[in-house]
Design an enzyme around this catalytic site. Structure first.
Site, PDB file in Angstrom:
ATOM      1  N   ASP A  33       0.940  -1.170  -0.048  1.00 11.56           N
ATOM      2  CA  ASP A  33      -0.133   0.002   0.158  1.00 11.56           C
ATOM      3  C   ASP A  33       0.979   1.225   0.147  1.00 11.56           C
ATOM      4  O   ASP A  33       1.933   1.381   0.614  1.00 11.56           O
ATOM      5  CB  ASP A  33      -0.919   0.113   1.315  1.00 11.56           C
ATOM      6  CG  ASP A  33      -1.750   0.895   1.101  1.00 11.56           C
ATOM      7  OD1 ASP A  33      -2.276   1.438   0.090  1.00 11.56           O
ATOM      8  OD2 ASP A  33      -2.396   1.444   2.145  1.00 11.56           O
ATOM      9  N   ASN A  81      -9.505  -2.710  -7.566  1.00 11.49           N
ATOM     10  CA  ASN A  81      -8.649  -1.977  -8.318  1.00 11.49           C
ATOM     11  C   ASN A  81      -9.023  -1.736  -9.889  1.00 11.49           C
ATOM     12  O   ASN A  81      -8.420  -0.918 -10.652  1.00 11.49           O
ATOM     13  CB  ASN A  81      -7.096  -2.451  -8.354  1.00 11.49           C
ATOM     14  CG  ASN A  81      -6.465  -2.305  -6.748  1.00 11.49           C
ATOM     15  OD1 ASN A  81      -5.455  -3.293  -6.681  1.00 11.49           O
ATOM     16  ND2 ASN A  81      -6.931  -1.247  -6.198  1.00 11.49           N
TER      17      ASN A  81
END
EC number: 2.5.1.89
Length: 309
Positions: A33, A81
């Site tokens: 991340d 995503n």
């Protein structure tokens, strides 16, 4: 001057952490991340952040092998995503494709016998990425020195739902009995390739959540979780060692709890029947670390003496 001092302090701290760690978890899973936030911090575009993160991935592979970790799972692209705009999504697909081919042809991967595998809804990925996955998996299929799982188009809930549907279909068709629906039956239907239970989940980037990552393999709340502030491209060996220290602390606490429960159980059974207590103690000793087994034996001996008196 100050930069040199900071580097020296960091190296010294890394040595201290290394000495504090007595072992290593078998399977570490990392949520990569912060790539986009790292890029914004440096005035770059998202693809630049992903490329910087890819270098960190290579570093982490080296550190895991040095420390003795046997399996690493990287959360690279989630099902959520796909909602990103094409100008972010397509360069990321290009990077994943290139890295898979690069890993598959790397001397280092073959020398160390690294098995590269993809987990997730890979059928949702572009053809070029699926071809790269097939190439990397086929080139490393026979290796067992180290396992690298790349989570692509991955979502934990989707994985569990898919396994549940497969179990239902197998029961309905008669290929699986209801009585045979157990942990192994679900395990076999979860991933394209077997994945061991996770010992430690690490998330850099400052967010303190596991984001639907490997819920089954984390075994409820048994996996230790370590959150840290650096964005993924800034993640260092010190951060990894801190995560492992968190895992070891969790393991010691967990073993202490198991030992205390075992001693309590032996004490309760011994109050009723000493022979039953000996049988229970024997089974418990097989499941505990040596220090815990010694405590159970001591409690049993204490109860035996009390009853003899």
């Amino acid at each position: 001057m100050f930069g040199w001092v900071r580097q020296g302090f960091r190296r010294a701290y890394e040595r201290v952490l290394s000495r504090e760690i007595s072992g290593a978890p078998t399977h570490v899973a990392i949520i990569q991340d912060g790539n986009r936030r790292y890029a914004r911090k440096h005035g770059d575009d998202a693809p630049d952040g992903h490329r910087a993160g890819a270098q960190t991935t290579e570093n982490v592979l080296t550190w895991c092998e040095e420390i003795g970790i046997e399996e690493l799972t990287l959360y690279t692209f989630s099902t959520e995503n796909f909602d990103r705009p094409p100008h972010e999504r397509e360069p990321l697909f290009d990077l994943v494709e290139n890295k898979l081919y690069e890993f598959a042809d790397s001397d280092r991967v073959h020398d160390r016998e690294v098995a590269v595998r993809a987990i997730g809804e890979v059928h949702m990925l572009p053809d070029r990425v699926r071809e790269a996955i097939d190439y990397a998996e086929s080139r490393t299929a026979d290796y067992d020195g180290f396992t690298l799982n790349v989570a692509l188009a991955y979502g934990g809930r989707a994985e569990l739902l898919g396994a549940a549907r497969d179990v239902c279909r197998a029961v309905e068709s008669g290929d699986l009995s209801v009585d045979d629906v157990d942990v192994s039956a679900v395990d076999r239907r979860l991933s394209r390739k077997p994945v061991r239970d996770v010992d430690l989940i690490i998330r850099p980037g400052g967010d303190e959540r596991t984001s639907n990552f490997l819920p089954w393999h984390a075994n409820g709340n048994e996996a230790a979780v370590y959150f840290c502030a650096p964005y993924w491209p800034e993640f260092s060996r010190v951060d990894l060692l801190r995560g492992i220290r968190t895992y070891e602390s969790r393991e010691r606490s967990w073993q202490r709890t198991r030992t205390e429960r075992a001693v309590t159980l032996v004490r309760a059974v011994a109050e009723v029947e000493l022979a039953d207590a000996r049988a229970v103690a024997g089974r418990l000793r097989e499941q505990l670390p040596s220090s815990g087994a010694d405590e159970v034996s001591a409690e049993l001996a204490k109860r035996s003496d009390e009853m003899a008196d």
